[in-house]
Design a protein around this motif. Structure first.
Motif, PDB file in Angstrom:
ATOM      1  N   SER A 782      42.767  14.937  37.143  1.00  0.00           N
ATOM      2  CA  SER A 782      43.701  15.909  37.736  1.00  0.00           C
ATOM      3  C   SER A 782      44.797  15.253  38.567  1.00  0.00           C
ATOM      4  O   SER A 782      45.640  15.954  39.150  1.00  0.00           O
ATOM      5  CB  SER A 782      42.934  16.900  38.624  1.00  0.00           C
ATOM      6  N   THR A 783      44.811  13.917  38.653  1.00  0.00           N
ATOM      7  CA  THR A 783      45.748  13.216  39.530  1.00  0.00           C
ATOM      8  C   THR A 783      47.176  13.276  38.984  1.00  0.00           C
ATOM      9  O   THR A 783      47.411  13.052  37.791  1.00  0.00           O
ATOM     10  CB  THR A 783      45.326  11.746  39.709  1.00  0.00           C
ATOM     11  N   ARG A 784      48.121  13.563  39.886  1.00  0.00           N
ATOM     12  CA  ARG A 784      49.544  13.573  39.546  1.00  0.00           C
ATOM     13  C   ARG A 784      50.256  12.479  40.338  1.00  0.00           C
ATOM     14  O   ARG A 784      50.012  12.325  41.532  1.00  0.00           O
ATOM     15  CB  ARG A 784      50.180  14.929  39.873  1.00  0.00           C
ATOM     16  N   VAL A 785      51.125  11.753  39.680  1.00  0.00           N
ATOM     17  CA  VAL A 785      51.950  10.739  40.349  1.00  0.00           C
ATOM     18  C   VAL A 785      53.311  11.347  40.616  1.00  0.00           C
ATOM     19  O   VAL A 785      54.027  11.732  39.681  1.00  0.00           O
ATOM     20  CB  VAL A 785      52.082   9.470  39.488  1.00  0.00           C
ATOM     21  N   GLN A 786      53.684  11.481  41.912  1.00  0.00           N
ATOM     22  CA  GLN A 786      54.952  12.100  42.304  1.00  0.00           C
ATOM     23  C   GLN A 786      55.869  11.037  42.920  1.00  0.00           C
ATOM     24  O   GLN A 786      55.602  10.542  44.010  1.00  0.00           O
ATOM     25  CB  GLN A 786      54.709  13.214  43.327  1.00  0.00           C
ATOM     26  N   PRO A 787      56.974  10.688  42.219  1.00  0.00           N
ATOM     27  CA  PRO A 787      57.903   9.679  42.757  1.00  0.00           C
ATOM     28  C   PRO A 787      58.636  10.150  44.010  1.00  0.00           C
ATOM     29  O   PRO A 787      58.997   9.341  44.856  1.00  0.00           O
ATOM     30  CB  PRO A 787      58.876   9.440  41.601  1.00  0.00           C
ATOM     31  N   THR A 788      58.855  11.462  44.140  1.00  0.00           N
ATOM     32  CA  THR A 788      59.587  11.989  45.294  1.00  0.00           C
ATOM     33  C   THR A 788      58.737  13.005  46.043  1.00  0.00           C
ATOM     34  O   THR A 788      57.779  13.564  45.506  1.00  0.00           O
ATOM     35  CB  THR A 788      60.898  12.662  44.849  1.00  0.00           C
ATOM     36  N   PHE A 789      59.135  13.272  47.296  1.00  0.00           N
ATOM     37  CA  PHE A 789      58.337  14.124  48.162  1.00  0.00           C
ATOM     38  C   PHE A 789      58.475  15.603  47.833  1.00  0.00           C
ATOM     39  O   PHE A 789      57.511  16.358  47.966  1.00  0.00           O
ATOM     40  CB  PHE A 789      58.729  13.889  49.625  1.00  0.00           C
ATOM     41  N   GLY A 790      59.656  16.045  47.382  1.00  0.00           N
ATOM     42  CA  GLY A 790      59.907  17.466  47.160  1.00  0.00           C
ATOM     43  C   GLY A 790      58.915  18.133  46.229  1.00  0.00           C
ATOM     44  O   GLY A 790      58.245  19.110  46.617  1.00  0.00           O
ATOM     45  N   PRO A 791      58.764  17.647  44.991  1.00  0.00           N
ATOM     46  CA  PRO A 791      57.799  18.280  44.081  1.00  0.00           C
ATOM     47  C   PRO A 791      56.364  18.204  44.594  1.00  0.00           C
ATOM     48  O   PRO A 791      55.575  19.136  44.388  1.00  0.00           O
ATOM     49  CB  PRO A 791      57.965  17.476  42.787  1.00  0.00           C
ATOM     50  N   ALA A 792      56.012  17.119  45.252  1.00  0.00           N
ATOM     51  CA  ALA A 792      54.658  16.993  45.782  1.00  0.00           C
ATOM     52  C   ALA A 792      54.405  18.041  46.859  1.00  0.00           C
ATOM     53  O   ALA A 792      53.353  18.701  46.876  1.00  0.00           O
ATOM     54  CB  ALA A 792      54.446  15.586  46.356  1.00  0.00           C
ATOM     55  N   PHE A 793      55.369  18.216  47.756  1.00  0.00           N
ATOM     56  CA  PHE A 793      55.216  19.196  48.827  1.00  0.00           C
ATOM     57  C   PHE A 793      55.153  20.614  48.273  1.00  0.00           C
ATOM     58  O   PHE A 793      54.367  21.451  48.747  1.00  0.00           O
ATOM     59  CB  PHE A 793      56.376  19.075  49.812  1.00  0.00           C
ATOM     60  N   ALA A 794      55.941  20.888  47.232  1.00  0.00           N
ATOM     61  CA  ALA A 794      55.915  22.217  46.611  1.00  0.00           C
ATOM     62  C   ALA A 794      54.557  22.516  45.994  1.00  0.00           C
ATOM     63  O   ALA A 794      54.045  23.639  46.085  1.00  0.00           O
ATOM     64  CB  ALA A 794      57.014  22.309  45.546  1.00  0.00           C
ATOM     65  N   SER A 795      53.946  21.505  45.368  1.00  0.00           N
ATOM     66  CA  SER A 795      52.621  21.705  44.764  1.00  0.00           C
ATOM     67  C   SER A 795      51.576  21.982  45.833  1.00  0.00           C
ATOM     68  O   SER A 795      50.732  22.874  45.681  1.00  0.00           O
ATOM     69  CB  SER A 795      52.230  20.467  43.961  1.00  0.00           C
ATOM     70  N   ILE A 796      51.633  21.253  46.928  1.00  0.00           N
ATOM     71  CA  ILE A 796      50.655  21.448  48.002  1.00  0.00           C
ATOM     72  C   ILE A 796      50.851  22.812  48.653  1.00  0.00           C
ATOM     73  O   ILE A 796      49.884  23.511  48.972  1.00  0.00           O
ATOM     74  CB  ILE A 796      50.773  20.319  49.035  1.00  0.00           C
ATOM     75  N   ARG A 797      52.117  23.211  48.851  1.00  0.00           N
ATOM     76  CA  ARG A 797      52.385  24.511  49.469  1.00  0.00           C
ATOM     77  C   ARG A 797      51.889  25.642  48.577  1.00  0.00           C
ATOM     78  O   ARG A 797      51.332  26.636  49.057  1.00  0.00           O
ATOM     79  CB  ARG A 797      53.878  24.668  49.720  1.00  0.00           C
TER      80      ARG A 797
END
Length: 831
Positions: A782-797
């Motif tokens: 299930s691990t995702r590699v996110q190069p930038t913070f924006g998409p990662a923060f959106a997924s967590i939110r």
């Protein structure tokens, strides 16, 4: 102890279970059953929260019951055949010459005689074992019903022991009252004949061991809940600290002080031994070993000694008791053709290394030399000549160890690494036979005026003879299997000698060789390549004898969100190497990531730092820049204590804060807990449900590459182990140590099928394919590699919203407590 259960019921004809098992649990038990049946070495990985303990219990005990039933049927068949043979004319039933192993040239009547004698011996043995079993069960039942148990402990010691005590008293005639106890008994190490072992196992048994006593207590509770609770006999072995029933002794706190006090209390004023309830090491059984066998059977319903091990089907014990040969032998544990289950085995290699490594300080050497010199001076005229010679040899050895450390004041600082042989030459003790077991710890008991008032100093100075004895025994390892680390620090008292074991396989090999089967289980066993190479293959285990089982988690894939974050909110690349992790830019970016998480993640957030020092520096920087205040405005901040005695209090307050925030509401949305990888909260603690909705891993916690011990270990592996892919064995070791620590920490949050959490790996190096491959499979998928913070923060939110996820429709089963996660670690009752 036979547990009674009223709520256990079977829903699976092959493997009884207290409720409907998961598919992965059925697969686990099937694989376990096959491994035990085929006498193999099994590596089993089942994430915590998937019912691993119950699967181990039900799978192993099902096999044990089937095995015992087959043995009973075989014995009944042999007895029946023997009766039929006797009823007919046995002389007419003969083997052909040589069929029974005898020479084909022997006459038929000799062959028939040998055959009949073997049959009679086997039948007699079976009858004798059956009679013993019935008598033992009858006695145990009477003992359990007898309210006068305490009087059974007052039985007299055997006559041979009384004679031995009398000879010692006679030898010490003319001494002051009580001093005859201090004289050394006749030393018999020169006698090559070994006494026959009368503690031979008479039945198949399972030895279950784990790392801590709290984990053992949890396992015992699981056995109680299993369908086998009514008909399984179990005994739990532990240390004096855990099993001592003397409140005065238990209040001493320190293991060393408890051991010393127990040693003193083993003898009364008449020199007779007193029964102990706790067992630890070869010295811990001095009293219990003198019990009559009939008295010792009391332990099956009360206390614990070596006598209780043999009749039991399931023996529960800590790592040290099983993995240390001397302790294993003293505890009456015989592994021949038995089954061993080692749980929580992710650190098994390091555990064996630590158990068989030894360290002694200059202060301990000086204290031991002083005590031994006074002892020899006082009792010189009362000691046998041979004993006096051995004591002088020990003094000579201790003096040699002091010389290696420098021997005086103003010792230059530094660290030196030597092989065992070079160390013995340097200490000028290479001509001493260190294979003689001197048992120094039983020679001298410090007098009250030798003890100091300061508690910490008192603990450090306790039992210097025991430390010296352990260190001398470590020097008997093969030259290639260990190294000596000499650390000098200005004064002799601050210097130390440390034996470092490099080849743990040499001490694990006897377990693998003697046992019928060995099960090595854990919630996270990845990566296993170096584990198999260093512990199994190096111990001589054939590749085809090793089996592996790995299952996923019971949670749906959408219940977990692991993210590798390569860049922070401002675009700063996240790479927390030792060189740049303390720069203001890197610590500021880490603070921004956490501040954003505090705004969207409900409940508890657990943040793991690579070390205590880096945690201290980061918090100090955030306090000066105001970041810490921003974090505290959203969540109450807790910090992992360095003292183990304070862990329970911090965890309780952390849990209470989250519960209050959830019930009352207000400005705070939960709590933030700062922890350290490899610390008190990275293993054995469950942050389930709201206690851990997000786990943050800061950087990659590589071990200190400059450590002399680690460098020597890497050099040893590079020399003796094969290449691991494109990496040298030494570099692979460093990578694997790091990822094992990471896997243990990030697995703290998902604890049952209804749980859910996000996992944030703050370092771009986690995106490397070789590193990702060393994550547990259920996390890696299930691990995702996110190069930038924006998409990662959106997924967590998104996953942190009240609507996430389907997990909320699931409820934990009875064994998957979703309430407080700390109750099992700090059990209120003592077992």
């Amino acid at each position: 102890v036979t547990f009674r259960s009223t709520n256990a019921h079977s829903v699976d004809s092959r493997f009884p279970f207290p409720f409907e098992p998961y598919t992965i649990q059925k697969e686990f038990m099937e694989a376990l059953y096959r491994t035990l049946e085929d006498s193999k070495i099994g590596i089993f990985e089942s994430p915590t929260g998937t019912g691993k303990s119950l699967s181990l219990i039900c799978g192993a005990l099902t096999w044990l019951q089937d095995f015992e039933e087959r043995k009973k049927q075989e014995a009944a068949r042999l007895l029946e055949n023997r009766a039929d043979t006797v009823a007919e004319h046995p002389a007419e039933k003969k083997l052909t010459p040589g069929q029974d192993g005898s020479s084909s040239s022997e006459p038929d009547w000799i062959t028939a005689f040998v055959q009949k004698k073997a049959e009679r011996d086997l039948v007699d043995k079976l009858k004798e074992e059956e009679i013993k079993r019935k008598r033992r069960e009858e006695r145990l039942e009477l003992i359990r019903q007898n309210v006068q148990l305490k009087y059974a402990l007052k039985r007299k010691v055997p006559s041979r022991q009384s004679q031995k005590d009398f000879s010692i008293k006679e030898q010490g005639a003319g001494l002051e009252d009580g001093e005859e106890e201090l004289l050394v008994a006749e030393y018999e190490s020169d006698d090559d004949t070994k006494p026959k072992n009368r503690w031979v196992s008479c039945r198949m048994g399972i030895y279950y061991c784990s790392r801590t006593h709290s984990q053992l207590a949890q396992f015992v509770h699981e056995v109680q809940k299993s369908p086998f609770a009514e008909n399984i006999s179990l005994v739990s072995l532990g240390s004096r600290q855990n099993l001592c029933i003397n409140e005065e002794v238990r209040r001493l706190g320190s293991v060393q002080l408890i051991n010393d006090r127990c040693m003193e209390m083993q003898k009364n004023k008449h020199g007779e031994k007193i029964f102990l309830s706790g067992v630890e090491g070869s010295r811990g059984l001095a009293a219990a070993s003198r019990l009559l066998p009939s008295s010792a059977e009391l332990v099956l319903s009360a206390a614990v000694t070596m006598f209780s091990v043999q009749p039991c089907q399931l023996v529960v014990l800590p790592y040290q008791t099983l993995l240390h040969e001397a302790t294993r032998r003293a505890s009456g544990i015989r592994l021949k053709d038995q089954v061993v289950i080692i749980d929580e085995a992710h650190n098994l290699t390091d555990t064996i290394t630590c158990i068989h490594s030894s360290e002694v300080t200059g202060a301990q050497l000086c204290c031991a030399h002083s005590q031994l010199s006074q002892y020899v001076g006082r009792y010189r005229n009362r000691l046998k000549a041979k004993n006096l010679m051995y004591l002088k040899q020990i003094l000579f050895v201790v003096e040699g160890l002091v010389r290696v450390l420098g021997g005086g004041k103003n010792i230059p600082q530094g660290t030196e690494m030597l092989t065992i042989n070079n160390f013995l030459f340097k200490a000028q003790i290479d001509n001493i036979n260190l294979f003689k077991r001197f048992f120094l710890s039983s020679l001298v008991v410090p007098t009250p005026d030798q003890k100091v008032a300061d508690e910490e100093k008192q603990i450090s100075m306790a039992s210097p003879m025991m430390q010296v004895e352990g260190f001398l025994f470590a020097l008997t390892n093969a030259n290639k299997d260990g190294r000596l680390v000499i650390q000098r620090h200005g004064t002799l008292a601050q210097c130390s000698l440390k034996f470092l074991l490099l080849n743990p396989a040499v001490h694990f090999a006897p377990v693998l060789k003697e046992c019928r089967a060995v099960i090595i289980a854990g919630g996270t066993m990845q990566p296993v390549a170096d584990f198999k190479e260093q512990l199994l293959l190096s111990a001589g285990v054939a590749v085809d004898r090793i089996t592996e089982f790995c299952c996923g988690h019971v949670i749906p894939p959408e219940n977990i969100l692991p993210i590798v974050l390569c860049n922070g909110p401002s675009g700063q690349e996240l790479e927390f190497t030792f060189q740049n992790r303390e720069t203001p830019q890197m610590m500021d970016e880490m603070g921004r990531v956490l501040a954003n998480l505090m705004n969207v993640v409900p409940g508890g957030v657990v943040c793991f730092f690579p070390s205590y020092e880096y945690e201290r520096r980061a918090l100090a920087h955030w306090e000066s820049t105001g970041i810490l205040a921003r974090l505290a405005a959203k969540k109450k901040i807790f910090q992992e204590p360095k003292k183990a005695s304070q862990v329970e209090q911090v965890l309780t307050e952390y849990s209470r804060c989250i519960q209050n925030c959830r019930q009352v509401g207000g400005a705070l949305s939960g709590a933030l807990l700062f922890s350290v990888v490899g610390g008190k909260m990275s293993e054995g603690i469950n942050f389930s449900d709201d206690l851990g909705r997000c786990v943050v891993m800061v950087g990659m916690p590589y071990p200190n590459i400059k450590s002399p011990e680690l460098q020597e270990k890497m050099a040893y592996l590079d020399k003796h182990m094969p290449q691991v892919g494109r990496q040298s064995p030494g570099k692979a070791l460093v990578e694997n140590l790091c990822m094992k620590a990471v896997n243990q920490s990030i697995g703290r949050a998902i604890r049952h099928r209804g749980d859910y959490a996000s996992i944030l790996l703050l370092d771009r190096r986690y995106s490397r394919p070789t590193t990702l491959h060393k994550l547990p499979e259920w996390i890696r998928r299930s691990t995702r590699v996110q190069p930038t913070f924006g998409p990662a923060f959106a997924s967590i939110r998104k996953v942190s919203l009240p609507s996430w996820p389907a997990a909320k429709l699931l409820t934990p089963r009875p064994s998957e407590s979703s309430v407080s996660t700390f109750s099992f670690l700090f059990p209120k009752c003592r077992y």
